[in-house]
Design an enzyme around this catalytic site. Structure first.
Site, PDB file in Angstrom:
ATOM      1  N   TYR A  44       0.921  -1.335  -0.058  1.00  0.00           N
ATOM      2  CA  TYR A  44      -0.005  -0.153  -0.005  1.00  0.00           C
ATOM      3  C   TYR A  44       0.780   1.343  -0.032  1.00  0.00           C
ATOM      4  O   TYR A  44       0.569   2.138  -0.695  1.00  0.00           O
ATOM      5  CB  TYR A  44      -0.730  -0.014   1.177  1.00  0.00           C
TER       6      TYR A  44
HETATM    7  N1  SAM Z   1      -9.994  -6.582   2.807  1.00  0.00           N
HETATM    8  C1  SAM Z   1     -10.743  -5.567   2.279  1.00  0.00           C
HETATM    9  C2  SAM Z   1     -12.255  -5.817   2.149  1.00  0.00           C
HETATM   10  O1  SAM Z   1     -12.796  -6.736   2.713  1.00  0.00           O
HETATM   11  O2  SAM Z   1     -12.987  -4.979   1.539  1.00  0.00           O
HETATM   12  C3  SAM Z   1     -10.205  -4.916   0.676  1.00  0.00           C
HETATM   13  C4  SAM Z   1      -9.196  -4.367   0.965  1.00  0.00           C
HETATM   14  S1  SAM Z   1      -9.300  -2.395   1.518  1.00  0.00           S
HETATM   15  C5  SAM Z   1      -8.553  -1.627   0.118  1.00  0.00           C
HETATM   16  C6  SAM Z   1      -8.246  -2.197   2.827  1.00  0.00           C
HETATM   17  C7  SAM Z   1      -8.637  -2.992   4.105  1.00  0.00           C
HETATM   18  O3  SAM Z   1      -8.584  -4.587   4.100  1.00  0.00           O
HETATM   19  C8  SAM Z   1      -8.044  -2.607   5.283  1.00  0.00           C
HETATM   20  O4  SAM Z   1      -8.525  -1.494   5.944  1.00  0.00           O
HETATM   21  C9  SAM Z   1      -7.986  -3.867   5.972  1.00  0.00           C
HETATM   22  O5  SAM Z   1      -9.152  -3.873   6.687  1.00  0.00           O
HETATM   23  C10 SAM Z   1      -7.891  -4.953   5.210  1.00  0.00           C
HETATM   24  N2  SAM Z   1      -6.329  -5.271   4.832  1.00  0.00           N
HETATM   25  C11 SAM Z   1      -5.927  -5.128   3.914  1.00  0.00           C
HETATM   26  N3  SAM Z   1      -4.565  -5.701   3.974  1.00  0.00           N
HETATM   27  C12 SAM Z   1      -4.511  -6.186   5.044  1.00  0.00           C
HETATM   28  C13 SAM Z   1      -3.512  -7.066   5.674  1.00  0.00           C
HETATM   29  N4  SAM Z   1      -2.303  -7.117   5.241  1.00  0.00           N
HETATM   30  N5  SAM Z   1      -3.796  -7.342   7.033  1.00  0.00           N
HETATM   31  C14 SAM Z   1      -4.874  -7.028   7.554  1.00  0.00           C
HETATM   32  N6  SAM Z   1      -5.824  -6.345   7.107  1.00  0.00           N
HETATM   33  C15 SAM Z   1      -5.674  -5.965   5.594  1.00  0.00           C
END
Ligand code: SAM
Length: 441
Positions: A241
């Site tokens: 990110y």
């Molecule tokens: N996982 C998300 C969803 O269910 O809609 C899609 C990705 S969104 C751009 C970003 C969110 O995904 C974050 O705020 C977090 O909640 C989760 N996320 C993304 N990468 C992560 C990681 N490496 N560890 C834990 N949570 C993660």
């Protein structure tokens, strides 16, 4: 099995011909919530999806929508937030295609803005707690304003109750999913692409996503997402990110942290006191050298101090017999002098000031690093795990800063100070350090 909303969302995109059965990646349920899962082996830098502008949500989308008129002049994030809230709260029979997207958005993340009071207690004493509270305060004020100026006066467009919780939800969605650093797009949600999760082990941000022309004969734009590393069928596609975000920023924006040491930071606030007898001169010098009366320095674990920190500290502490350096004849060279130790007294003061600030900050946490270390690796709730990582990280940085100045304190007798440098520059000090007297003729 995929949740119904996700299947509906995918079908919508299939019907719109944005994706197809041959798309390299599809939404899937993964440990991070939803994610993008490879349908086949995908090579490094291969495009995994392309999203035409028509499906983006940005301030232009809002302007062109039914609420465009009443959102004119609002901050970009606020207009997009109102758009999301309205799409979410619309009656079922009041169909809008955005419903397909809104329905797959999470209700919350583990961002500290969603933590309960009890959960926030776990980060007592941290800078992240105060940032979180300020952010919520800011969002609250913006909400009260937009409620009074836009939502309540436009009952026809907002025929439902909008609460602060709705507003914080939209804020959290934008913080965790909007793409930034894109050509001409400061704030944009890209459905489907925003399902991509973050991997700490991917350490390149290059080329993961970009906006480009849709084709030779088209003026349309598309958002294109690539995988930075090869992915096997069935595995999740992931990206980095942001390499520059600290753990505190990751926790606030997304609700996760990394164990990489240099994600741990602490921001020291230094200032030239209003009551300093040399306030005006010091401020003038500070400002001519790119610093301010109140100056923030971000310190990172294991990294050297920010280059302007020591000169600034010496300036702040300057006084007594060193005050002559503040005179205007020195104005062009004073910062150069401040880059090196000025006098033993001055150098000692800055060590003491910084060390006592570190000690006092360290005493405001409820746990010690050792206690935190014991908790790590245990079976912790995700939010508690973030809390433990954040508070131990901050303390480690404070100890790191304290250590740097402790060492400087012990070396005070070994430094060369302004007066000695000056004598040396004038050729009055010999190689061995004795003063050479010259014989008057
Ligand atoms: N996982 C998300 C969803 O269910 O809609 C899609 C990705 S969104 C751009 C970003 C969110 O995904 C974050 O705020 C977090 O909640 C989760 N996320 C993304 N990468 C992560 C990681 N490496 N560890 C834990 N949570 C993660």
């Amino acid at each position: 099995p995929l949740p119904t909303e996700v299947r509906t969302f995918w079908k919508w995109l299939c019907d719109e011909k944005v994706v197809s059965s041959t798309s390299p990646a599809k939404p899937g349920t993964v440990p991070e919530g939803l994610g993008l899962v490879a349908e086949r082996d995908i090579g490094r830098n291969e495009v995994i999806l392309e999203m035409p502008k028509k499906f983006w949500i940005n301030p232009d989308t809002v302007s062109a929508s039914e609420i465009g008129k009443v959102c004119n002049g609002l901050k970009p994030w606020i207009s997009v937030a109102l758009f999301l809230i309205r799409e979410k709260l619309r009656e079922e029979n009041d169909y809008s295609p955005w419903r397909n997207y809104i329905d797959i958005l999470p209700e919350y993340t583990d961002s500290t803005i969603f933590w309960s009071e009890e959960e926030l207690c776990e980060i007592e004493g941290t800078q992240l707690l105060s940032t979180t509270l300020s952010v919520k305060e800011y969002v609250k004020n913006e909400f009260l304003q937009v409620q009074e100026q836009v939502i309540l006066p436009n009952k026809r467009l907002f025929p439902f109750v909008v609460t602060f919780e709705d507003f914080i939800w939209a804020f959290g969605i934008l913080r965790s999913r909007a793409f930034s650093r894109l050509r001409g797009q400061n704030l944009v949600l890209i459905p489907l692409a925003d399902l991509i999760n973050h991997s700490p082990s991917i350490t390149t941000e290059d080329y993961a996503y970009e906006i480009k022309g849709a084709g030779l004969f088209s003026r349309d734009q598309i958002f294109s997402l690539r995988t930075p590393i090869p992915v096997k069928a069935g595995q999740q596609v992931l990206i980095q990110y942001d390499l520059n975000k600290s753990n505190a920023e990751l926790a606030l924006d997304y609700g996760f942290i990394e164990s990489t040491p240099d994600r741990n930071t602490y921001t020291l606030t230094l200032q030239i006191s209003d009551s300093d007898p040399y306030f005006d001169d010091k401020l003038d010098i500070a400002e001519s050298n790119g610093t301010k009366a109140v100056q923030y320095f971000d310190i990172t674990l294991g990294r050297p101090l920010p280059p302007k920190m020591l000169p600034y500290l010496r300036l702040v502490a300057l006084g007594g017999t060193d005050a002559f350096l503040l005179e205007s004849i020195f104005r062009n060279s004073v910062w150069d002098h401040l880059e090196l130790p000025v006098s033993r007294d001055n150098e000692e003061v800055i060590c003491q000031v910084v060390r006592s600030a570190c000690q006092s900050a360290l005493s405001s946490y409820r746990t010690t690093i050792e206690e935190d270390e014991k908790l790590k690796g245990g079976d912790l709730d995700r939010r508690v795990e973030i809390a433990v990582g954040i508070r131990s990280g901050e303390k480690m940085v404070l100890q790191h800063i304290d250590g740097i100045f402790k060492e400087r304190e012990m070396e005070l007798d070994e430094y060369e100070y302004y007066q000695e440098r000056r004598l040396r520059d004038l050729g009055l000090v010999g190689e061995q350090g004795d003063i050479i007297f010259w014989e008057p003729k």
